[in-house]
Design a protein around this motif. Structure first.
Motif, mmCIF file in Angstrom:
data_model
loop_
_atom_site.group_PDB
_atom_site.id
_atom_site.type_symbol
_atom_site.label_atom_id
_atom_site.label_comp_id
_atom_site.label_asym_id
_atom_site.label_seq_id
_atom_site.Cartn_x
_atom_site.Cartn_y
_atom_site.Cartn_z
ATOM 1 N N ILE A 48 49.777 61.432 53.567
ATOM 2 C CA ILE A 48 50.409 60.359 54.340
ATOM 3 C C ILE A 48 49.726 60.213 55.698
ATOM 4 O O ILE A 48 49.418 59.103 56.146
ATOM 5 C CB ILE A 48 51.913 60.635 54.507
ATOM 6 C CG1 ILE A 48 52.620 60.533 53.159
ATOM 7 C CG2 ILE A 48 52.545 59.675 55.505
ATOM 8 C CD1 ILE A 48 54.044 61.051 53.165
ATOM 9 N N GLY A 51 46.052 59.037 55.224
ATOM 10 C CA GLY A 51 46.069 57.659 54.745
ATOM 11 C C GLY A 51 46.416 56.672 55.840
ATOM 12 O O GLY A 51 45.835 55.590 55.927
ATOM 13 N N ALA A 52 47.388 57.043 56.681
ATOM 14 C CA ALA A 52 47.751 56.154 57.798
ATOM 15 C C ALA A 52 46.578 56.006 58.770
ATOM 16 O O ALA A 52 46.295 54.901 59.253
ATOM 17 C CB ALA A 52 48.977 56.698 58.520
ATOM 18 N N THR A 72 48.052 57.104 50.614
ATOM 19 C CA THR A 72 49.320 57.142 51.336
ATOM 20 C C THR A 72 50.498 56.990 50.381
ATOM 21 O O THR A 72 51.482 57.726 50.470
ATOM 22 C CB THR A 72 49.364 56.029 52.395
ATOM 23 O OG1 THR A 72 48.248 56.175 53.267
ATOM 24 C CG2 THR A 72 50.638 56.083 53.199
#
Length: 90
Positions: A48, A51-52, A72
Motif C-alpha cells: 500500500i 503503491g501510493a 496498491t
C-alpha cells in the motif's frame, strides 16, 4: 565512452516503486489464503505504501500507473482481508 553519464529523468529509484508494490501485493493477497499471516500483513502494508508513492510519481511522469495501482489494490486486499479474518475470530 560514447554515452553520457549524466543522470536522466528516468534514472530514478521511483520507477521501481510500482513493480515492487505489485510483487508485494500479489504475495500479500495470495499469502492470506496460504495462511502466511504475519508476512501478509507486512507485505500488504508495504505494498500500500509503495503503491501510493508509485502513483504519486507516475502522475508526475516517472514510472507506470497501472503497476502501482494494481500493487496498491492487491496489498489492500491482502492486508484488510487478514485484518478481517483476525477481527472475526475475536
Amino acid at each position: 565512452m560514447t554515452r553520457s553519464t549524466t543522470p536522466m529523468e528516468t534514472d530514478t529509484p521511483a520507477t521501481a516503486l510500482g513493480p515492487t508494490a505489485l510483487v508485494l501485493g500479489v504475495f500479500s493477497a495470495v499469502g492470506t489464503w496460504a495462511f502466511l499471516v504475519p508476512w501478509t500483513v507486512i507485505a500488504g502494508g508495504l505494498a500500500i505504501t509503495f503503491g501510493a508513492m508509485g502513483m504519486h510519481y507516475a502522475r508526475r511522469g516517472t514510472g507506470r500507473m497501472w503497476t502501482a495501482t494494481a500493487g496498491t489494490v492487491l496489498g489492500a486486499v491482502g492486508f484488510f482481508g487478514t485484518a478481517t479474518l483476525f477481527w472475526s475470530l475475536w
